[in-house]
Design a protein around this motif. Structure first.
Motif, PDB file in Angstrom:
ATOM      1  N   ILE A 185       0.835  -1.206   0.000  1.00  0.00           N
ATOM      2  CA  ILE A 185       0.000   0.000   0.000  1.00  0.00           C
ATOM      3  C   ILE A 185       0.867   1.252   0.000  1.00  0.00           C
ATOM      4  O   ILE A 185       0.606   2.208  -0.738  1.00  0.00           O
ATOM      5  CB  ILE A 185      -0.989  -0.023   1.187  1.00  0.00           C
ATOM      6  CG1 ILE A 185      -2.009  -1.150   0.988  1.00  0.00           C
ATOM      7  CG2 ILE A 185      -1.688   1.333   1.336  1.00  0.00           C
ATOM      8  CD1 ILE A 185      -2.931  -1.381   2.173  1.00  0.00           C
ATOM      9  N   ALA A 209      -4.535   3.046   4.106  1.00  0.00           N
ATOM     10  CA  ALA A 209      -4.924   3.556   2.788  1.00  0.00           C
ATOM     11  C   ALA A 209      -5.622   4.915   2.920  1.00  0.00           C
ATOM     12  O   ALA A 209      -5.363   5.831   2.122  1.00  0.00           O
ATOM     13  CB  ALA A 209      -5.825   2.550   2.077  1.00  0.00           C
ATOM     14  N   VAL A 216      -7.876   1.664  -3.594  1.00  0.00           N
ATOM     15  CA  VAL A 216      -7.546   0.358  -3.007  1.00  0.00           C
ATOM     16  C   VAL A 216      -8.839  -0.398  -2.739  1.00  0.00           C
ATOM     17  O   VAL A 216      -9.668   0.043  -1.944  1.00  0.00           O
ATOM     18  CB  VAL A 216      -6.727   0.516  -1.711  1.00  0.00           C
ATOM     19  CG1 VAL A 216      -6.428  -0.849  -1.102  1.00  0.00           C
ATOM     20  CG2 VAL A 216      -5.438   1.295  -1.975  1.00  0.00           C
TER      21      VAL A 216
END
Length: 194
Positions: free
Chosen positions: A33, A61, A70
């Motif tokens: 991420i 995120a 995401v």
């Protein structure tokens, strides 16, 4: 290799990065991420799986400002995995060593490679041996190295296609049921001859 096979070419945008597996600390999804958050341009990250880290990863995120890019998707049965892989430009397995755990194989790498999807893996456990010269390897937890690999794959589609072809060829040469069975028989023959 018949079921896990390449599909139709994808549009160049958005650049779709995928991960499949447990959302647990040793899988290093936080590194992934952080790496995609540093990419430029139009990209998406699709995470298939579940685990104890999901709430923390969702917060990460959001904190990095990429929550809208995401997607957290449920775990899929094996029969549905080829379709998932065929929707990706690259699959990443960012695992990290723990005192009581190392990546033993990384089946998702072989499945994605069989589908002609380029792979990036950390140097955790057996990942580098599975990937060989058919994918990219980065030092575990190195966000910048992973970002650089992703950036190159995002901006060099011809090289990305070559890696996908290399991955498929590597699977056919080393990881089909027939190849594994033949290698096992060779080991038994060698032991018998000794």
């Amino acid at each position: 290799p018949g079921r896990f096979a390449p599909g139709e070419p994808l549009p160049e945008r958005p650049f779709i990065v995928g991960y499949a597996g447990g959302l647990i600390p040793e899988k290093g999804v936080d590194v992934l991420i952080r790496a995609v958050a540093r990419l430029s341009g139009d990209w998406q990250l699709r995470l298939v799986g579940d685990g104890t880290e999901r709430p923390r990863l969702e917060r990460l995120a959001r904190r990095l400002g990429v929550a809208d890019r995401v997607a957290f998707l449920p775990r899929l049965v094996s029969a549905d995995m080829p379709d998932f892989y065929r929707q990706l430009h690259v699959l990443v397995l960012p695992s990290r060593d723990r005192p009581n755990w190392r990546e033993q194989f990384g089946r998702v790498l072989v499945e994605a490679m069989a589908c002609g999807v380029p792979v990036i893996g950390s140097d955790c456990g057996e990942i580098p041996r599975v990937v060989g010269n058919a994918g990219l390897v980065f030092h575990q937890d190195d966000v910048e190295a992973l970002r650089a690999h992703l950036d190159r794959l995002q901006h060099e589609p011809q090289w990305r296609r070559r890696l996908g072809q290399r991955g498929r060829a590597r699977v056919l040469a080393h990881f089909t049921h027939d190849r594994v069975a033949a290698a096992t028989v060779d080991v038994y023959r060698a032991l018998n001859a000794g």
